[in-house]
Design a protein around this motif. Structure first.
Motif, PDB file in Angstrom:
ATOM      1  N   THR A 122      71.080  70.377  56.009  1.00 45.73           N
ATOM      2  CA  THR A 122      72.235  71.067  56.583  1.00 45.73           C
ATOM      3  C   THR A 122      71.795  72.360  57.262  1.00 45.73           C
ATOM      4  O   THR A 122      72.529  72.921  58.077  1.00 45.73           O
ATOM      5  CB  THR A 122      73.278  71.395  55.500  1.00 45.73           C
ATOM      6  OG1 THR A 122      72.725  72.331  54.559  1.00 45.73           O
ATOM      7  CG2 THR A 122      73.731  70.132  54.775  1.00 45.73           C
ATOM      8  N   GLN A 123      70.574  72.796  56.928  1.00 46.79           N
ATOM      9  CA  GLN A 123      70.026  74.020  57.513  1.00 46.79           C
ATOM     10  C   GLN A 123      68.823  73.752  58.414  1.00 46.79           C
ATOM     11  O   GLN A 123      68.370  74.651  59.123  1.00 46.79           O
ATOM     12  CB  GLN A 123      69.608  74.992  56.402  1.00 46.79           C
ATOM     13  CG  GLN A 123      70.725  75.379  55.460  1.00 46.79           C
ATOM     14  CD  GLN A 123      71.835  76.123  56.169  1.00 46.79           C
ATOM     15  OE1 GLN A 123      71.582  77.009  56.996  1.00 46.79           O
ATOM     16  NE2 GLN A 123      73.078  75.773  55.857  1.00 46.79           N
ATOM     17  N   THR A 124      68.300  72.533  58.385  1.00 46.42           N
ATOM     18  CA  THR A 124      67.108  72.180  59.157  1.00 46.42           C
ATOM     19  C   THR A 124      67.417  70.991  60.068  1.00 46.42           C
ATOM     20  O   THR A 124      67.850  69.939  59.595  1.00 46.42           O
ATOM     21  CB  THR A 124      65.947  71.801  58.214  1.00 46.42           C
ATOM     22  OG1 THR A 124      65.663  72.905  57.348  1.00 46.42           O
ATOM     23  CG2 THR A 124      64.700  71.432  59.005  1.00 46.42           C
ATOM     24  N   LYS A 125      67.191  71.149  61.349  1.00 46.20           N
ATOM     25  CA  LYS A 125      67.427  70.052  62.290  1.00 46.20           C
ATOM     26  C   LYS A 125      66.350  68.988  62.116  1.00 46.20           C
ATOM     27  O   LYS A 125      65.162  69.300  62.025  1.00 46.20           O
ATOM     28  CB  LYS A 125      67.431  70.580  63.728  1.00 46.20           C
ATOM     29  CG  LYS A 125      68.671  71.407  64.080  1.00 46.20           C
ATOM     30  CD  LYS A 125      68.654  71.777  65.544  1.00 46.20           C
ATOM     31  CE  LYS A 125      69.900  72.559  65.927  1.00 46.20           C
ATOM     32  NZ  LYS A 125      71.136  71.759  65.773  1.00 46.20           N
ATOM     33  N   ILE A 126      66.769  67.735  62.103  1.00 48.66           N
ATOM     34  CA  ILE A 126      65.840  66.645  61.871  1.00 48.66           C
ATOM     35  C   ILE A 126      64.888  66.430  63.044  1.00 48.66           C
ATOM     36  O   ILE A 126      63.720  66.081  62.851  1.00 48.66           O
ATOM     37  CB  ILE A 126      66.601  65.332  61.551  1.00 48.66           C
ATOM     38  CG1 ILE A 126      65.632  64.181  61.201  1.00 48.66           C
ATOM     39  CG2 ILE A 126      67.521  64.937  62.692  1.00 48.66           C
ATOM     40  CD1 ILE A 126      64.798  64.393  59.979  1.00 48.66           C
ATOM     41  N   LYS A 164      74.821  62.557  57.245  1.00 48.78           N
ATOM     42  CA  LYS A 164      75.263  61.342  57.951  1.00 48.78           C
ATOM     43  C   LYS A 164      74.864  61.349  59.430  1.00 48.78           C
ATOM     44  O   LYS A 164      75.434  60.633  60.250  1.00 48.78           O
ATOM     45  CB  LYS A 164      76.787  61.155  57.822  1.00 48.78           C
ATOM     46  CG  LYS A 164      77.242  60.924  56.388  1.00 48.78           C
ATOM     47  CD  LYS A 164      76.596  59.666  55.822  1.00 48.78           C
ATOM     48  CE  LYS A 164      77.043  59.373  54.392  1.00 48.78           C
ATOM     49  NZ  LYS A 164      76.406  60.239  53.387  1.00 48.78           N
ATOM     50  N   HIS A 165      73.850  62.140  59.756  1.00 43.43           N
ATOM     51  CA  HIS A 165      73.314  62.164  61.122  1.00 43.43           C
ATOM     52  C   HIS A 165      72.078  61.283  61.178  1.00 43.43           C
ATOM     53  O   HIS A 165      71.129  61.481  60.413  1.00 43.43           O
ATOM     54  CB  HIS A 165      72.948  63.598  61.524  1.00 43.43           C
ATOM     55  CG  HIS A 165      72.182  63.689  62.817  1.00 43.43           C
ATOM     56  ND1 HIS A 165      72.644  63.155  63.999  1.00 43.43           N
ATOM     57  CD2 HIS A 165      70.960  64.247  63.106  1.00 43.43           C
ATOM     58  CE1 HIS A 165      71.762  63.379  64.961  1.00 43.43           C
ATOM     59  NE2 HIS A 165      70.729  64.031  64.439  1.00 43.43           N
ATOM     60  N   LEU A 201      71.586  55.238  53.515  1.00 44.86           N
ATOM     61  CA  LEU A 201      71.050  54.930  54.838  1.00 44.86           C
ATOM     62  C   LEU A 201      71.504  53.567  55.352  1.00 44.86           C
ATOM     63  O   LEU A 201      71.761  53.382  56.541  1.00 44.86           O
ATOM     64  CB  LEU A 201      69.519  54.996  54.790  1.00 44.86           C
ATOM     65  CG  LEU A 201      68.752  55.031  56.109  1.00 44.86           C
ATOM     66  CD1 LEU A 201      69.123  56.260  56.928  1.00 44.86           C
ATOM     67  CD2 LEU A 201      67.243  55.002  55.841  1.00 44.86           C
ATOM     68  N   GLN A 202      71.538  52.569  54.465  1.00 45.87           N
ATOM     69  CA  GLN A 202      72.019  51.215  54.791  1.00 45.87           C
ATOM     70  C   GLN A 202      71.232  50.553  55.919  1.00 45.87           C
ATOM     71  O   GLN A 202      71.779  49.798  56.730  1.00 45.87           O
ATOM     72  CB  GLN A 202      73.510  51.241  55.123  1.00 45.87           C
ATOM     73  CG  GLN A 202      74.392  51.486  53.920  1.00 45.87           C
ATOM     74  CD  GLN A 202      74.245  50.397  52.863  1.00 45.87           C
ATOM     75  OE1 GLN A 202      74.590  49.237  53.095  1.00 45.87           O
ATOM     76  NE2 GLN A 202      73.715  50.758  51.705  1.00 45.87           N
ATOM     77  N   ARG A 203      69.945  50.839  55.964  1.00 48.29           N
ATOM     78  CA  ARG A 203      69.036  50.188  56.914  1.00 48.29           C
ATOM     79  C   ARG A 203      67.613  50.450  56.423  1.00 48.29           C
ATOM     80  O   ARG A 203      67.384  51.337  55.605  1.00 48.29           O
ATOM     81  CB  ARG A 203      69.245  50.699  58.337  1.00 48.29           C
ATOM     82  CG  ARG A 203      68.816  52.120  58.567  1.00 48.29           C
ATOM     83  CD  ARG A 203      69.416  52.680  59.847  1.00 48.29           C
ATOM     84  NE  ARG A 203      70.659  53.366  59.572  1.00 48.29           N
ATOM     85  CZ  ARG A 203      71.502  53.772  60.507  1.00 48.29           C
ATOM     86  NH1 ARG A 203      71.249  53.556  61.787  1.00 48.29           N
ATOM     87  NH2 ARG A 203      72.609  54.402  60.193  1.00 48.29           N
ATOM     88  N   PRO A 204      66.630  49.691  56.922  1.00 50.83           N
ATOM     89  CA  PRO A 204      65.262  49.884  56.444  1.00 50.83           C
ATOM     90  C   PRO A 204      64.583  51.051  57.146  1.00 50.83           C
ATOM     91  O   PRO A 204      65.081  51.592  58.131  1.00 50.83           O
ATOM     92  CB  PRO A 204      64.579  48.563  56.803  1.00 50.83           C
ATOM     93  CG  PRO A 204      65.283  48.135  58.054  1.00 50.83           C
ATOM     94  CD  PRO A 204      66.720  48.556  57.872  1.00 50.83           C
ATOM     95  N   MET A 205      63.423  51.413  56.628  1.00 55.20           N
ATOM     96  CA  MET A 205      62.565  52.433  57.248  1.00 55.20           C
ATOM     97  C   MET A 205      61.222  51.783  57.593  1.00 55.20           C
ATOM     98  O   MET A 205      60.497  51.414  56.672  1.00 55.20           O
ATOM     99  CB  MET A 205      62.342  53.602  56.286  1.00 55.20           C
ATOM    100  CG  MET A 205      63.610  54.320  55.868  1.00 55.20           C
ATOM    101  SD  MET A 205      63.271  55.643  54.681  1.00 55.20           S
ATOM    102  CE  MET A 205      62.812  54.700  53.218  1.00 55.20           C
TER     103      MET A 205
END
Length: 267
Positions: A122-126, A164-165, A201-205
């Protein structure tokens, strides 16, 4: 379908809790035919530090389990080495000490004190963080000794759970292509980490987009695993992961024995 789960952690891992026998029973109950237990061994920039894991105990339990379950389950001795480029001397000492079948190369930390799994997104941009993370993966790809690179979208899992981003990978395509080419050049693969399916996440990595791109770049070595830390998630999302394997255009997955790959046709 020949289901394999090539990423899981036992009680010997810093974040695991299960007996090897419990893991085996869970795998068999879910029709998994082959597993690799890949407990954590993280290295650090500080030359005096490393994760302590009882690999002798793990190997002893794996040998015992192979006798008990020899007609039901193939059990491989693996390890997940974190950021081995921080300390290649420790990495090589480890790999010379134990007869591993399979080695995952991962990056969890960007330095000794910054674990991306514990970041406040919430404080660090991905986006800038993922760019820095890719640089670390490229360094690992060039210097590390491993068979498949683990969860190459690792920080996204934690970012998404908090915000959720889900970032677009389009700005990183050139760097991801370079990473893939470095891996392919050295006969290394990537994994499909299916843990995202039983998390928010509902998806793989990585996701379907990046697995497809790996295939387009010429990638062939592809492993699959659920990254389980508990009996309840051993093998649980392999079916979903295998759909991604097929949709990306792969007809084989990869298993390892004494670090030699075998390509298994997808039924």
């Amino acid at each position: 379908m020949y289901y394999v789960d090539y990423h899981m952690h036992s009680k010997y891992s810093c974040d695991g809790c299960e007996e090897v026998s419990t893991i085996c029973e869970a795998a068999i109950s879910r029709n998994v035919k082959e597993i690799a237990i890949t407990d954590h061994y993280d290295t650090y920039e500080d030359q005096t530090r490393e994760d302590v894991v009882d690999l002798e105990g793990l190997y002893r339990d794996i040998l015992a389990a192979r006798e008990v379950y020899k007609d039901k389950l193939q059990i491989k001795f693996g390890v997940e080495i974190g950021q081995s480029h921080f300390n290649l001397t420790n990495e090589q000492k480890l790999l010379k000490t134990y007869p591993f079948d399979f080695v995952i190369g991962s990056v969890h930390n960007l330095n000794d004190t910054f674990d991306m799994g514990k970041c406040d997104y919430t404080q660090t941009k991905i986006e800038p963080l993922y760019d820095e993370y890719l640089d670390a993966l490229i360094t690992l790809a060039q210097k590390g000794d491993f068979d498949a690179m683990g969860h190459i979208t690792y920080p996204v899992r934690y970012c998404y759970s908090q915000t959720k981003h889900y970032p677009s990978f389009a700005p990183f395509k050139e760097k991801i292509e370079y990473l893939y080419k470095e891996l392919i050049k050295r006969d290394r693969g990537i994994e499909i980490n299916c843990s995202g399916y039983f998390q928010s996440l509902q998806r793989p990595m990585p996701d379907l987009e990046l697995v497809t791109f790996y295939k387009e770049c010429g990638g062939k070595i592809l492993t699959i695993g659920c990254d389980s830390h508990h009996r309840d998630t051993v093998g649980i999302s392999l079916k979903q992961g295998m759909e991604v394997v097929k949709e990306a255009g792969f007809t084989e997955i990869t298993t390892f024995t004494k670090r030699i790959p075998t390509f298994i046709k997808i039924a």
